[in-house]
Write a protein that holds these residues in place. Structure first.
Motif, PDB file in Angstrom:
ATOM      1  N   LEU A 139       0.826  -1.208   0.000  1.00  0.00           N
ATOM      2  CA  LEU A 139       0.000   0.000   0.000  1.00  0.00           C
ATOM      3  C   LEU A 139       0.860   1.258   0.000  1.00  0.00           C
ATOM      4  CD1 LEU A 139      -2.893   1.165   0.224  1.00  0.00           C
ATOM      5  CD2 LEU A 139      -2.517   1.202   2.685  1.00  0.00           C
ATOM      6  N   LEU A 140       1.805   1.342   0.907  1.00  0.00           N
ATOM      7  CA  LEU A 140       2.618   2.550   1.019  1.00  0.00           C
ATOM      8  C   LEU A 140       3.608   2.707  -0.130  1.00  0.00           C
ATOM      9  CD1 LEU A 140       3.377   2.675   4.842  1.00  0.00           C
ATOM     10  CD2 LEU A 140       1.763   4.064   3.549  1.00  0.00           C
ATOM     11  N   ASP A 141       4.161   1.603  -0.577  1.00  0.00           N
ATOM     12  CA  ASP A 141       5.220   1.670  -1.586  1.00  0.00           C
ATOM     13  C   ASP A 141       4.683   1.864  -3.002  1.00  0.00           C
ATOM     14  OD1 ASP A 141       7.932   1.795  -1.983  1.00  0.00           O
ATOM     15  OD2 ASP A 141       8.149  -0.351  -2.349  1.00  0.00           O
ATOM     16  N   THR A 142       3.490   1.354  -3.296  1.00  0.00           N
ATOM     17  CA  THR A 142       3.008   1.413  -4.667  1.00  0.00           C
ATOM     18  C   THR A 142       1.766   2.268  -4.870  1.00  0.00           C
ATOM     19  OG1 THR A 142       1.685  -0.592  -4.407  1.00  0.00           O
ATOM     20  CG2 THR A 142       3.939  -0.874  -5.191  1.00  0.00           C
ATOM     21  N   VAL A 143       0.970   2.469  -3.850  1.00  0.00           N
ATOM     22  CA  VAL A 143      -0.299   3.166  -4.025  1.00  0.00           C
ATOM     23  C   VAL A 143      -0.264   4.593  -3.476  1.00  0.00           C
ATOM     24  CG1 VAL A 143      -2.768   3.091  -3.509  1.00  0.00           C
ATOM     25  CG2 VAL A 143      -1.539   0.975  -3.959  1.00  0.00           C
ATOM     26  N   TYR A 144       0.426   4.803  -2.396  1.00  0.00           N
ATOM     27  CA  TYR A 144       0.401   6.101  -1.720  1.00  0.00           C
ATOM     28  C   TYR A 144       1.264   7.109  -2.485  1.00  0.00           C
ATOM     29  CZ  TYR A 144       0.403   9.451   2.114  1.00  0.00           C
ATOM     30  OH  TYR A 144       0.246  10.582   2.872  1.00  0.00           O
ATOM     31  N   VAL A 145       0.608   7.964  -3.271  1.00  0.00           N
ATOM     32  CA  VAL A 145       1.331   8.859  -4.167  1.00  0.00           C
ATOM     33  C   VAL A 145       2.062   9.992  -3.446  1.00  0.00           C
ATOM     34  CG1 VAL A 145      -0.162   8.357  -6.116  1.00  0.00           C
ATOM     35  CG2 VAL A 145      -0.734  10.245  -4.610  1.00  0.00           C
ATOM     36  N   HIS A 146       1.687  10.296  -2.232  1.00  0.00           N
ATOM     37  CA  HIS A 146       2.310  11.400  -1.508  1.00  0.00           C
ATOM     38  C   HIS A 146       3.505  10.957  -0.657  1.00  0.00           C
ATOM     39  CE1 HIS A 146      -0.819  14.091  -2.794  1.00  0.00           C
ATOM     40  NE2 HIS A 146      -1.749  13.250  -2.345  1.00  0.00           N
ATOM     41  N   MET A 147       3.927   9.703  -0.804  1.00  0.00           N
ATOM     42  CA  MET A 147       5.026   9.200   0.027  1.00  0.00           C
ATOM     43  C   MET A 147       6.305  10.031  -0.137  1.00  0.00           C
ATOM     44  SD  MET A 147       6.031   7.262   2.380  1.00  0.00           S
ATOM     45  CE  MET A 147       4.615   6.215   2.508  1.00  0.00           C
ATOM     46  N   PRO A 148       6.747  10.371  -1.336  1.00  0.00           N
ATOM     47  CA  PRO A 148       7.973  11.181  -1.436  1.00  0.00           C
ATOM     48  C   PRO A 148       7.854  12.518  -0.701  1.00  0.00           C
ATOM     49  CG  PRO A 148       7.434  10.241  -3.563  1.00  0.00           C
ATOM     50  CD  PRO A 148       6.269   9.950  -2.664  1.00  0.00           C
ATOM     51  N   LEU A 149       6.701  13.137  -0.777  1.00  0.00           N
ATOM     52  CA  LEU A 149       6.491  14.398  -0.067  1.00  0.00           C
ATOM     53  C   LEU A 149       6.571  14.189   1.441  1.00  0.00           C
ATOM     54  CD1 LEU A 149       5.645  17.406  -0.057  1.00  0.00           C
ATOM     55  CD2 LEU A 149       3.275  16.599  -0.011  1.00  0.00           C
ATOM     56  N   LYS A 150       5.924  13.142   1.941  1.00  0.00           N
ATOM     57  CA  LYS A 150       5.939  12.872   3.377  1.00  0.00           C
ATOM     58  C   LYS A 150       7.354  12.552   3.855  1.00  0.00           C
ATOM     59  CE  LYS A 150       1.557  13.337   3.982  1.00  0.00           C
ATOM     60  NZ  LYS A 150       0.960  14.359   4.788  1.00  0.00           N
ATOM     61  N   LYS A 151       8.102  11.805   3.044  1.00  0.00           N
ATOM     62  CA  LYS A 151       9.493  11.493   3.414  1.00  0.00           C
ATOM     63  C   LYS A 151      10.309  12.766   3.556  1.00  0.00           C
ATOM     64  CE  LYS A 151       9.877   7.026   1.126  1.00  0.00           C
ATOM     65  NZ  LYS A 151      10.528   6.319   0.005  1.00  0.00           N
ATOM     66  N   SER A 152      10.141  13.678   2.616  1.00  0.00           N
ATOM     67  CA  SER A 152      10.935  14.914   2.675  1.00  0.00           C
ATOM     68  C   SER A 152      10.449  15.864   3.768  1.00  0.00           C
ATOM     69  CB  SER A 152      10.915  15.622   1.322  1.00  0.00           C
ATOM     70  OG  SER A 152       9.621  16.050   0.998  1.00  0.00           O
ATOM     71  N   MET A 153       9.156  15.901   4.006  1.00  0.00           N
ATOM     72  CA  MET A 153       8.630  16.811   5.024  1.00  0.00           C
ATOM     73  C   MET A 153       8.973  16.372   6.441  1.00  0.00           C
ATOM     74  SD  MET A 153       4.841  17.782   3.591  1.00  0.00           S
ATOM     75  CE  MET A 153       4.314  18.400   5.180  1.00  0.00           C
ATOM     76  N   TYR A 154       8.888  15.072   6.701  1.00  0.00           N
ATOM     77  CA  TYR A 154       9.031  14.586   8.073  1.00  0.00           C
ATOM     78  C   TYR A 154      10.329  13.818   8.328  1.00  0.00           C
ATOM     79  CZ  TYR A 154       4.155  15.903   8.158  1.00  0.00           C
ATOM     80  OH  TYR A 154       2.993  16.610   8.062  1.00  0.00           O
TER      81      TYR A 154
END
Length: 73
Positions: free
Chosen positions: A43-58
């Motif tokens: 779910l997180l690796d393939t579906v969650y499109v905002h993951m790169p943003l969340k990684k950089s923000m937090y």
């Protein structure tokens, strides 16, 4: 300390307390735990499109943390 929020929102009508939710998790088999972690990874690796943003923000990587958890299981 327990905080209770009273609401009439239909989205929360079947909600349960965290303690009540996590209690049955103690009874999960090893295979069930692995399945849950694997599904969360997909779910997180393939579906969650905002993951790169969340990684950089937090400055955290939930995918990496799940991989570590899977190894620990």
């Amino acid at each position: 300390m327990v905080i209770t929020i009273e609401t009439t929102d239909y989205l929360f009508e079947n909600s349960v307390e965290l303690a009540d939710f996590s209690e049955p998790a103690q009874e999960l088999t090893l295979a069930e735990r692995r399945t849950i972690v694997d599904q969360a990874l997909v779910l997180l690796d393939t579906v969650y499109v905002h993951m790169p943003l969340k990684k950089s923000m937090y400055a955290i990587n939930p995918v990496q943390r799940l991989k570590i958890l899977r190894r620990q299981i």
